[in-house]
Design a protein around this motif. Sequence first.
Motif, PDB file in Angstrom:
ATOM      1  N   UNK A 269       9.978   2.052  -8.731  1.00 25.05           N
ATOM      2  CA  UNK A 269       8.981   1.238  -9.414  1.00 25.05           C
ATOM      3  C   UNK A 269       8.264   0.247  -8.530  1.00 25.05           C
ATOM      4  N   UNK A 270       8.899  -0.213  -7.491  1.00 22.10           N
ATOM      5  CA  UNK A 270       8.302  -1.220  -6.607  1.00 22.10           C
ATOM      6  C   UNK A 270       7.596  -0.639  -5.378  1.00 22.10           C
ATOM      7  N   UNK A 271       7.788   0.623  -5.124  1.00 27.88           N
ATOM      8  CA  UNK A 271       7.174   1.257  -3.954  1.00 27.88           C
ATOM      9  C   UNK A 271       5.674   1.430  -4.171  1.00 27.88           C
ATOM     10  N   UNK A 272       4.908   1.283  -3.118  1.00 23.29           N
ATOM     11  CA  UNK A 272       3.449   1.422  -3.195  1.00 23.29           C
ATOM     12  C   UNK A 272       3.080   2.894  -3.083  1.00 23.29           C
ATOM     13  N   UNK A 273       2.295   3.369  -4.054  1.00 20.12           N
ATOM     14  CA  UNK A 273       1.883   4.768  -4.077  1.00 20.12           C
ATOM     15  C   UNK A 273       0.386   4.967  -3.896  1.00 20.12           C
TER      16      UNK A 273
ATOM     17  N   UNK B 290      -2.892   5.205  -1.625  1.00 17.35           N
ATOM     18  CA  UNK B 290      -3.068   5.676  -0.242  1.00 17.35           C
ATOM     19  C   UNK B 290      -3.599   4.595   0.695  1.00 17.35           C
ATOM     20  N   UNK B 291      -4.418   3.672   0.174  1.00 20.37           N
ATOM     21  CA  UNK B 291      -4.964   2.640   1.050  1.00 20.37           C
ATOM     22  C   UNK B 291      -3.953   1.514   1.229  1.00 20.37           C
ATOM     23  N   UNK B 292      -3.999   0.883   2.382  1.00 19.28           N
ATOM     24  CA  UNK B 292      -3.098  -0.228   2.684  1.00 19.28           C
ATOM     25  C   UNK B 292      -3.463  -1.449   1.849  1.00 19.28           C
ATOM     26  N   UNK B 293      -2.466  -2.268   1.541  1.00 23.03           N
ATOM     27  CA  UNK B 293      -2.702  -3.542   0.875  1.00 23.03           C
ATOM     28  C   UNK B 293      -2.384  -4.637   1.873  1.00 23.03           C
ATOM     29  N   UNK B 294      -3.359  -5.487   2.116  1.00 23.44           N
ATOM     30  CA  UNK B 294      -3.173  -6.596   3.050  1.00 23.44           C
ATOM     31  C   UNK B 294      -3.222  -7.901   2.275  1.00 23.44           C
TER      32      UNK B 294
ATOM     33  N   UNK C  60       0.636  -9.847   5.854  1.00 26.70           N
ATOM     34  CA  UNK C  60       1.415  -8.632   5.639  1.00 26.70           C
ATOM     35  C   UNK C  60       0.506  -7.461   5.305  1.00 26.70           C
ATOM     36  N   UNK C  61       1.010  -6.280   5.565  1.00 28.02           N
ATOM     37  CA  UNK C  61       0.354  -5.041   5.190  1.00 28.02           C
ATOM     38  C   UNK C  61       1.414  -4.141   4.574  1.00 28.02           C
ATOM     39  N   UNK C  62       1.134  -3.653   3.367  1.00 23.68           N
ATOM     40  CA  UNK C  62       2.033  -2.709   2.716  1.00 23.68           C
ATOM     41  C   UNK C  62       1.329  -1.361   2.703  1.00 23.68           C
ATOM     42  N   UNK C  63       1.993  -0.353   3.222  1.00 23.90           N
ATOM     43  CA  UNK C  63       1.438   0.995   3.306  1.00 23.90           C
ATOM     44  C   UNK C  63       2.061   1.891   2.246  1.00 23.90           C
ATOM     45  N   UNK C  64       1.506   3.068   2.130  1.00 24.57           N
ATOM     46  CA  UNK C  64       2.008   4.065   1.186  1.00 24.57           C
ATOM     47  C   UNK C  64       3.501   4.292   1.405  1.00 24.57           C
ATOM     48  N   UNK C  65       4.278   4.226   0.338  1.00 22.27           N
ATOM     49  CA  UNK C  65       5.715   4.475   0.412  1.00 22.27           C
ATOM     50  C   UNK C  65       6.543   3.273   0.829  1.00 22.27           C
ATOM     51  N   UNK C  66       5.929   2.103   0.961  1.00 24.94           N
ATOM     52  CA  UNK C  66       6.651   0.902   1.375  1.00 24.94           C
ATOM     53  C   UNK C  66       6.703  -0.113   0.237  1.00 24.94           C
ATOM     54  N   UNK C  67       7.613  -1.057   0.353  1.00 20.74           N
ATOM     55  CA  UNK C  67       7.620  -2.230  -0.514  1.00 20.74           C
ATOM     56  C   UNK C  67       8.025  -3.422   0.316  1.00 20.74           C
TER      57      UNK C  67
END
Length: 68
Positions: A31-35, A37-41, A49-56
């Motif tokens: 539920x918390x993993x980022x799905x 495709x674009x990065x979140x900064x 911080x930068x969260x990429x696909x498949x990261x939390x």
Amino acid sequence: MYDSFPVCRSIFNHWIFENSDYLKIWIYILGRTRYKKEDKRGLYLGIDYTIRYGEFIYGRPTWSKELS
């Protein structure tokens, strides 16, 4: 369903289903993993911080608070 993730019925045959604590953590991770495709900064407490696909972004201290 935009804000959900599917769970297959085969979960009933998986070892993770046998222990409610493991299942809770596994669902939390899903539920918390980022799905997206674009990065979140962003900026959190002065840290870029930068969260990429498949990261939390959670670490063990935060997990401890969230899951207890």
